[in-house]
Write a protein that holds these residues in place. Sequence first.
Motif: not given
Length: 94
Positions: A62-63, A49-50, A36-39, A56-57
């Motif tokens: 969100d779920a 890949e990141q 999440l930090h990367y994004g 996905a994270a």
Amino acid sequence: MSADTAEPWETVVTDTETFDCEYCGRPFAREQFLALHYGVDHPESIDDEQRAAYAAALEEEDAELRKFRLKALLALVVVYFGFLLLWAVVNLAF
């Protein structure tokens, strides 16, 4: 930053495994938090890949938030109807 002057969210327990950001060196307790930090903080620097790990994270987060909101709504409904029943019992008893 030393452990004495670190903010609580910046304090890292040294006997546990951390996931460090390759761009800024910030440590994270979970790999999901690192993704999440990367994004959020390094979107222009991450590879495919990141970026997929970030997506996905984000979906998993969100779920989890959706589940939390449903639980909070259920708790609110239970409290509301509990007070409503209590009010009815008090008013009918007197």
